[in-house]
Design an enzyme around this catalytic site. Structure first.
Site, PDB file in Angstrom:
ATOM      1  N   GLN A 124     106.252  52.051 -39.422  1.00  0.00           N
ATOM      2  CA  GLN A 124     105.123  51.274 -38.893  1.00  0.00           C
ATOM      3  C   GLN A 124     103.955  52.232 -38.667  1.00  0.00           C
ATOM      4  OE1 GLN A 124     106.146  49.710 -35.089  1.00  0.00           O
ATOM      5  NE2 GLN A 124     104.168  48.768 -34.710  1.00  0.00           N
ATOM      6  N   GLY A 125     102.970  52.206 -39.565  1.00  0.00           N
ATOM      7  CA  GLY A 125     101.854  53.156 -39.498  1.00  0.00           C
ATOM      8  C   GLY A 125     100.675  52.572 -38.738  1.00  0.00           C
ATOM      9  N   SER A 127      99.743  53.753 -34.941  1.00  0.00           N
ATOM     10  CA  SER A 127      99.107  54.692 -34.006  1.00  0.00           C
ATOM     11  C   SER A 127      98.489  55.879 -34.733  1.00  0.00           C
ATOM     12  CB  SER A 127     100.136  55.225 -33.017  1.00  0.00           C
ATOM     13  OG  SER A 127     100.789  54.168 -32.378  1.00  0.00           O
ATOM     14  N   SER A 159     107.728  56.432 -36.446  1.00  0.00           N
ATOM     15  CA  SER A 159     109.190  56.572 -36.404  1.00  0.00           C
ATOM     16  C   SER A 159     109.789  56.403 -37.797  1.00  0.00           C
ATOM     17  CB  SER A 159     109.801  55.526 -35.469  1.00  0.00           C
ATOM     18  OG  SER A 159     109.267  55.654 -34.190  1.00  0.00           O
ATOM     19  N   GLU A 242     108.055  43.540 -31.355  1.00  0.00           N
ATOM     20  CA  GLU A 242     108.500  44.763 -30.691  1.00  0.00           C
ATOM     21  C   GLU A 242     108.610  44.527 -29.180  1.00  0.00           C
ATOM     22  OE1 GLU A 242     105.944  47.990 -31.778  1.00  0.00           O
ATOM     23  OE2 GLU A 242     107.435  49.508 -31.301  1.00  0.00           O
TER      24      GLU A 242
HETATM   25  C1  FAD Z   1     109.463  57.089 -29.246  1.00  0.00           C
HETATM   26  C2  FAD Z   1     108.181  56.549 -29.769  1.00  0.00           C
HETATM   27  C3  FAD Z   1     108.151  55.936 -30.988  1.00  0.00           C
HETATM   28  C4  FAD Z   1     106.959  55.433 -31.495  1.00  0.00           C
HETATM   29  N1  FAD Z   1     106.963  54.876 -32.748  1.00  0.00           N
HETATM   30  C5  FAD Z   1     105.812  54.444 -33.282  1.00  0.00           C
HETATM   31  C6  FAD Z   1     105.780  53.939 -34.614  1.00  0.00           C
HETATM   32  O1  FAD Z   1     106.805  53.866 -35.307  1.00  0.00           O
HETATM   33  N2  FAD Z   1     104.596  53.545 -35.129  1.00  0.00           N
HETATM   34  C7  FAD Z   1     103.433  53.601 -34.400  1.00  0.00           C
HETATM   35  O2  FAD Z   1     102.395  53.209 -34.915  1.00  0.00           O
HETATM   36  N3  FAD Z   1     103.426  54.090 -33.124  1.00  0.00           N
HETATM   37  C8  FAD Z   1     104.582  54.510 -32.558  1.00  0.00           C
HETATM   38  N4  FAD Z   1     104.587  55.009 -31.272  1.00  0.00           N
HETATM   39  C9  FAD Z   1     103.312  55.192 -30.591  1.00  0.00           C
HETATM   40  C10 FAD Z   1     103.073  54.280 -29.420  1.00  0.00           C
HETATM   41  O3  FAD Z   1     102.814  52.962 -29.809  1.00  0.00           O
HETATM   42  C11 FAD Z   1     101.900  54.895 -28.651  1.00  0.00           C
HETATM   43  O4  FAD Z   1     102.352  56.115 -28.113  1.00  0.00           O
HETATM   44  C12 FAD Z   1     101.387  53.996 -27.561  1.00  0.00           C
HETATM   45  O5  FAD Z   1     100.714  52.914 -28.094  1.00  0.00           O
HETATM   46  C13 FAD Z   1     100.445  54.768 -26.597  1.00  0.00           C
HETATM   47  O6  FAD Z   1      99.430  55.379 -27.286  1.00  0.00           O
HETATM   48  P1  FAD Z   1      99.055  56.922 -27.054  1.00  0.00           P
HETATM   49  O7  FAD Z   1     100.315  57.716 -27.139  1.00  0.00           O
HETATM   50  O8  FAD Z   1      97.939  57.271 -27.992  1.00  0.00           O
HETATM   51  O9  FAD Z   1      98.556  57.021 -25.557  1.00  0.00           O
HETATM   52  P2  FAD Z   1      97.108  56.648 -24.986  1.00  0.00           P
HETATM   53  O10 FAD Z   1      96.684  55.334 -25.526  1.00  0.00           O
HETATM   54  O11 FAD Z   1      96.214  57.815 -25.226  1.00  0.00           O
HETATM   55  O12 FAD Z   1      97.406  56.484 -23.448  1.00  0.00           O
HETATM   56  C14 FAD Z   1      97.551  57.632 -22.570  1.00  0.00           C
HETATM   57  C15 FAD Z   1      97.829  57.111 -21.176  1.00  0.00           C
HETATM   58  O13 FAD Z   1      96.705  56.312 -20.714  1.00  0.00           O
HETATM   59  C16 FAD Z   1      97.142  55.010 -20.333  1.00  0.00           C
HETATM   60  N5  FAD Z   1      96.134  54.022 -20.731  1.00  0.00           N
HETATM   61  C17 FAD Z   1      95.512  53.918 -21.928  1.00  0.00           C
HETATM   62  N6  FAD Z   1      94.653  52.861 -21.925  1.00  0.00           N
HETATM   63  C18 FAD Z   1      94.769  52.295 -20.709  1.00  0.00           C
HETATM   64  C19 FAD Z   1      94.135  51.161 -20.094  1.00  0.00           C
HETATM   65  N7  FAD Z   1      93.237  50.414 -20.747  1.00  0.00           N
HETATM   66  N8  FAD Z   1      94.484  50.859 -18.812  1.00  0.00           N
HETATM   67  C20 FAD Z   1      95.404  51.609 -18.138  1.00  0.00           C
HETATM   68  N9  FAD Z   1      96.020  52.688 -18.664  1.00  0.00           N
HETATM   69  C21 FAD Z   1      95.705  53.024 -19.929  1.00  0.00           C
HETATM   70  C22 FAD Z   1      98.432  54.775 -21.102  1.00  0.00           C
HETATM   71  O14 FAD Z   1      99.252  53.817 -20.436  1.00  0.00           O
HETATM   72  C23 FAD Z   1      99.043  56.171 -21.102  1.00  0.00           C
HETATM   73  O15 FAD Z   1      99.729  56.393 -19.891  1.00  0.00           O
HETATM   74  C24 FAD Z   1     105.765  55.536 -30.744  1.00  0.00           C
HETATM   75  C25 FAD Z   1     105.785  56.143 -29.488  1.00  0.00           C
HETATM   76  C26 FAD Z   1     106.973  56.654 -29.000  1.00  0.00           C
HETATM   77  C27 FAD Z   1     106.966  57.305 -27.651  1.00  0.00           C
END
Ligand code: FAD
Length: 389
Positions: A124-125, A127, A159, A242
């Site tokens: 799933q591309g 993020s 992932s 999801e």
């Molecule tokens: C094990 C694992 C597997 C994953 N697999 C995939 C995958 O297969 N494909 C894919 O596309 N993605 C995947 N992800 C990514 C996942 O969807 C993102 O990590 C998630 O959406 C959060 O984005 P970020 O890491 O950029 O954090 P950010 O968006 O940068 O957030 C950082 C922090 O700020 C907080 N925050 C952000 N915006 C707000 C708001 N508006 N209000 C309050 N708090 C806020 C968040 O809650 C977090 O604590 C995976 C993540 C993990 C951990």
């Protein structure tokens, strides 16, 4: 969980699942990721050949044409038999249902049968380094050039990208449109020149997710899923799977985990051992939280059967899942006590290496599929209609 009273055929179905599982060699799951992948891929093939994959998918798409309740019964029996889930869950539970809904019949015929059988894995591309919670800010572009897209950009946290044949890619196809409207959903063959994948190591020690780089990657326009620039709607559908359906399956796994923990306590006590009152209290709370999630799961099933998905209630499910999973595995980690540090010591009773890994992995549940904070925002905004800010 008992069967809903309005569908007596479910009891027969449950019996047939049990019979099959009792007569089948259930693989044990290696801790090493590469071995685990191969074992669970073969297991998906076994399940598919026996008709246990795509249970609630239409027959036209290669599924069994049954209901989400049949799927739930199957997942429950699988977990109760301590049998693993198939490896291709991103395809089966997350991306595949959206392809089934939005793709053309030719695309479905090409893409879905190997997705179900496990012959072709999906990732799933979505993020990117600067687009996670605020997914609509994504910057990967897919520029139209004749009968193809030319894709450039970077994804992260993808992932199983290193094992996938296909990527469900979100890319910007109109940079001038408002950010939610210029995104398309494209199936990209990961073997295409210009795609490179770099695995990242997690705290569990596994490299399950990756960075993925797209450098002038040429993708046929025929790989566009749904309409051009309509990818945001499809992405919401994918995220709802999801957040919703995934919860159903996990709930049963937590139930089994807590049961195993209580069995271990009984064994330990009958051998004259003691368990700290705080650990017992934690596990008791974990048990109650699983029962709460079970009740919620029933409501979700009813919504699914009525076709009321996606819905902001999916965020309630995901938020509850996050809290229950972390509660369950941290209480089991407490129970392991010093055995946390001695993986594979059979005298520990519980399979400490597996539980420790589950505990570490549970830290991720409040991030993937949308963080807990983001789910709370959705609930506040769309269910409770609280003022923003
Ligand atoms: C094990 C694992 C597997 C994953 N697999 C995939 C995958 O297969 N494909 C894919 O596309 N993605 C995947 N992800 C990514 C996942 O969807 C993102 O990590 C998630 O959406 C959060 O984005 P970020 O890491 O950029 O954090 P950010 O968006 O940068 O957030 C950082 C922090 O700020 C907080 N925050 C952000 N915006 C707000 C708001 N508006 N209000 C309050 N708090 C806020 C968040 O809650 C977090 O604590 C995976 C993540 C993990 C951990």
């Amino acid at each position: 969980m008992t069967d809903p009273p309005h569908d007596p055929t479910l009891a027969d179905y449950r019996a047939s699942v049990r019979d099959w599982l009792a007569a089948t060699d259930i693989p044990s799951v290696p801790l090493d990721l590469d071995h685990r992948f191969e074992v669970l891929k073969a297991w998906q093939g076994t399940l598919y050949d026996a008709g246990w994959v795509g249970i609630s998918w239409s027959r036209e798409s290669g599924g069994q044409g049954l209901t989400p309740l049949h799927q739930l019964v199957f997942s429950e029996e699988l977990a109760r038999a301590r049998a693993p889930m198939p490896i291709g869950l991103i395809g089966l539970d997350v991306v595949g249902p959206s392809i089934d809904t939005y793709a053309s019949s030719e695309q479905r015929a090409r893409l879905l049968p190997p997705l179900l059988s496990g012959d072709e894995m999906w990732c799933q591309g979505f993020s990117e380094p600067n687009a996670g919670s605020d997914l609509a800010s994504l910057r990967t572009t897919a520029k139209i050039d004749g009968d193809r897209f030319v894709v450039n950009g970077q994804k992260v946290w993808t992932s199983w990208a290193h094992k996938a044949r296909w990527c469900a890619l979100l890319a910007r196809t109109d940079s001038d449109a408002p950010k939610h409207r210029g995104i398309s959903y494209i199936a990209v063959d990961m073997a295409t020149p210009g795609v490179s994948v770099r695995p990242l190591v997690q705290m569990t020690g596994d490299s399950e997710f990756c960075e993925v780089f797209f450098d002038d990657v040429e993708v046929p326009r025929g790989n566009l899923i749904g309409d051009l620039n309509a990818g945001w709607t499809i992405a919401q559908d994918t995220l709802s799977h999801e957040r919703g359906s995934y919860t159903l399956r996990r709930m049963v796994e937590y139930d089994v985990a807590v049961e195993e923990a209580f069995a271990e306590i009984r064994r330990h006590r009958s051998a004259g051992g003691t368990v700290a009152p705080r650990t017992l209290e934690q596990l008791g709370r974990a048990y109650v939280s699983v029962r709460g999630l079970e009740a919620q799961t029933r409501k979700t099933m009813a919504r699914k059967v009525r076709g009321e998905v996606p819905s902001p209630y999916d965020s309630v499910d995901k938020l509850s899942l996050n809290e229950v999973e972390q509660r369950v595995y941290s209480s089991i980690s407490d129970l392991l006590g010093p055995f946390r540090l001695t993986p594979h010591d059979p005298s520990a009773g519980l399979d400490s290496a597996r539980w420790v890994k589950d505990h570490y992995y549970s830290r991720a549940v409040s991030i993937y599929g949308g963080t807990s904070q983001v789910q709370r925002n959705i609930i506040a905004d769309r269910l409770l209609e609280l003022p923003r800010g």
